[in-house]
Design a protein around this motif. Structure first.
Motif, mmCIF file in Angstrom:
data_model
loop_
_atom_site.group_PDB
_atom_site.id
_atom_site.type_symbol
_atom_site.label_atom_id
_atom_site.label_comp_id
_atom_site.label_asym_id
_atom_site.label_seq_id
_atom_site.Cartn_x
_atom_site.Cartn_y
_atom_site.Cartn_z
ATOM 1 N N LEU A 17 -4.045 40.443 -23.917
ATOM 2 C CA LEU A 17 -3.452 41.011 -22.715
ATOM 3 C C LEU A 17 -4.405 41.990 -22.046
ATOM 4 O O LEU A 17 -5.352 42.470 -22.663
ATOM 5 C CB LEU A 17 -2.146 41.721 -23.057
ATOM 6 C CG LEU A 17 -1.107 40.899 -23.832
ATOM 7 C CD1 LEU A 17 0.076 41.763 -24.220
ATOM 8 C CD2 LEU A 17 -0.665 39.700 -23.025
ATOM 9 N N TYR A 21 1.643 26.370 -19.557
ATOM 10 C CA TYR A 21 1.052 27.690 -19.802
ATOM 11 C C TYR A 21 -0.066 27.531 -20.822
ATOM 12 O O TYR A 21 0.152 26.970 -21.895
ATOM 13 C CB TYR A 21 2.065 28.664 -20.402
ATOM 14 C CG TYR A 21 3.117 29.192 -19.457
ATOM 15 C CD1 TYR A 21 2.908 29.266 -18.090
ATOM 16 C CD2 TYR A 21 4.327 29.639 -19.950
ATOM 17 C CE1 TYR A 21 3.878 29.767 -17.241
ATOM 18 C CE2 TYR A 21 5.303 30.145 -19.107
ATOM 19 C CZ TYR A 21 5.069 30.205 -17.758
ATOM 20 O OH TYR A 21 6.024 30.699 -16.917
ATOM 21 N N ILE A 61 -0.877 40.287 -17.731
ATOM 22 C CA ILE A 61 0.305 40.973 -18.273
ATOM 23 C C ILE A 61 0.881 40.177 -19.443
ATOM 24 O O ILE A 61 1.230 40.735 -20.484
ATOM 25 C CB ILE A 61 1.370 41.171 -17.175
ATOM 26 C CG1 ILE A 61 0.819 42.103 -16.101
ATOM 27 C CG2 ILE A 61 2.669 41.708 -17.763
ATOM 28 C CD1 ILE A 61 1.662 42.188 -14.855
ATOM 29 N N ASP A 62 0.960 38.843 -19.276
ATOM 30 C CA ASP A 62 1.541 37.987 -20.312
ATOM 31 C C ASP A 62 0.505 37.200 -21.109
ATOM 32 O O ASP A 62 0.840 36.565 -22.100
ATOM 33 C CB ASP A 62 2.540 37.015 -19.687
ATOM 34 C CG ASP A 62 3.709 37.748 -19.034
ATOM 35 O OD1 ASP A 62 4.237 38.684 -19.653
ATOM 36 O OD2 ASP A 62 4.081 37.374 -17.907
ATOM 37 N N TYR A 82 -1.540 34.441 -20.121
ATOM 38 C CA TYR A 82 -1.613 32.994 -19.955
ATOM 39 C C TYR A 82 -2.077 32.630 -18.547
ATOM 40 O O TYR A 82 -2.003 33.435 -17.627
ATOM 41 C CB TYR A 82 -0.264 32.316 -20.240
ATOM 42 C CG TYR A 82 0.837 32.689 -19.266
ATOM 43 C CD1 TYR A 82 0.942 32.076 -18.025
ATOM 44 C CD2 TYR A 82 1.779 33.657 -19.599
ATOM 45 C CE1 TYR A 82 1.938 32.422 -17.134
ATOM 46 C CE2 TYR A 82 2.782 34.010 -18.710
ATOM 47 C CZ TYR A 82 2.860 33.390 -17.482
ATOM 48 O OH TYR A 82 3.839 33.736 -16.594
ATOM 49 N N SER A 86 3.693 24.887 -23.541
ATOM 50 C CA SER A 86 2.781 25.955 -23.930
ATOM 51 C C SER A 86 1.633 25.412 -24.769
ATOM 52 O O SER A 86 1.842 24.610 -25.672
ATOM 53 C CB SER A 86 3.558 27.005 -24.732
ATOM 54 O OG SER A 86 2.746 28.091 -25.042
ATOM 55 N N ASN A 92 -2.957 35.398 -16.196
ATOM 56 C CA ASN A 92 -1.977 36.460 -16.008
ATOM 57 C C ASN A 92 -2.243 37.491 -17.103
ATOM 58 O O ASN A 92 -1.951 37.252 -18.269
ATOM 59 C CB ASN A 92 -0.567 35.863 -16.119
ATOM 60 C CG ASN A 92 0.526 36.899 -16.085
ATOM 61 O OD1 ASN A 92 0.348 38.034 -16.513
ATOM 62 N ND2 ASN A 92 1.677 36.494 -15.590
ATOM 63 N N ASN A 142 -2.010 29.723 -23.163
ATOM 64 C CA ASN A 142 -1.907 31.070 -23.719
ATOM 65 C C ASN A 142 -3.196 31.494 -24.403
ATOM 66 O O ASN A 142 -3.715 30.780 -25.254
ATOM 67 C CB ASN A 142 -0.757 31.129 -24.729
ATOM 68 C CG ASN A 142 0.575 30.846 -24.081
ATOM 69 O OD1 ASN A 142 1.057 31.647 -23.301
ATOM 70 N ND2 ASN A 142 1.140 29.689 -24.372
#
Length: 190
Positions: free
Chosen positions: A84, A71, A110-111, A113, A166, A108, A73
């Protein structure tokens, strides 16, 4: 111990009498997952020179590559929080100069990443589309996946509880008086 040559043929096969046998993989190239299945084969007549042994009813036996789920981030460099609800993208390259593109992954929103599935090897990740209101970063992150684990910029990274790795990738917000020109170069109003 029986081996397999570069063309996938069995080598070092001992002289075996007529009978049924089982074959199981004991080791493999470290980039692959060890196949724990047993394959049966039989020898129906006395072992001659250059006998071809058929395994798995002639179907290919394929080892699976090991993969690392990574991921990337998006983090606001001032607040330290995930960015976000804003579109962004990262591109994976095979070279440090970022000229040999492998794939681009949209973030993404929403999250916050972008997710990459990486096989063994050395890869380079670079932001190719910054979230609206943020400066496009020129940082290139080196990711190496090998027998010793996953390394980000030559530093070992531990997998999280869910098995994912991550990477924090910071973005700097554009000044509030700037206009988005598409190349993320701020232009101030006078």
């Amino acid at each position: 111990t029986v081996g397999i040559d570069e063309e996938g043929h069995l080598v070092n096969v001992p002289r075996l009498p007529v009978g049924n046998y089982y074959l199981r993989e004991l080791s493999t190239n470290s980039a692959y997952i060890l196949d724990e299945n047993e394959y049966d084969f039989s020898i129906d007549q006395s072992h001659e020179e250059n006998v071809t042994i058929t395994i798995n009813d002639g179907e290919a036996v394929i080892n699976e590559l090991k993969w690392a789920s990574v991921y990337v981030n998006k983090i606001d460099s001032q607040t330290g929080k995930a960015i976000l609800s804003k579109d962004f993208a990262f591109t994976l390259y095979s070279d440090a100069e970022c000229t040999e593109e492998i794939m681009t992954v949209a973030g993404n929103t929403i999250d916050g990443y972008a997710e990459f599935e990486l096989p063994y090897g050395t890869w380079f990740i670079k932001e190719t589309s910054a979230p609206q209101g943020y400066r496009l970063s020129d940082e290139v992150v080196k990711v190496e996946f090998n027998d010793n684990g996953l390394f980000v910029n030559d530093v070992l990274v531990e997998a999280e509880e869910d098995g994912y790795y991550s990477i924090a990738y910071n973005n700097t917000a554009l000044p509030s008086d700037s206009v988005n020109t598409g190349d993320y170069t701020p232009i101030s109003f006078y």
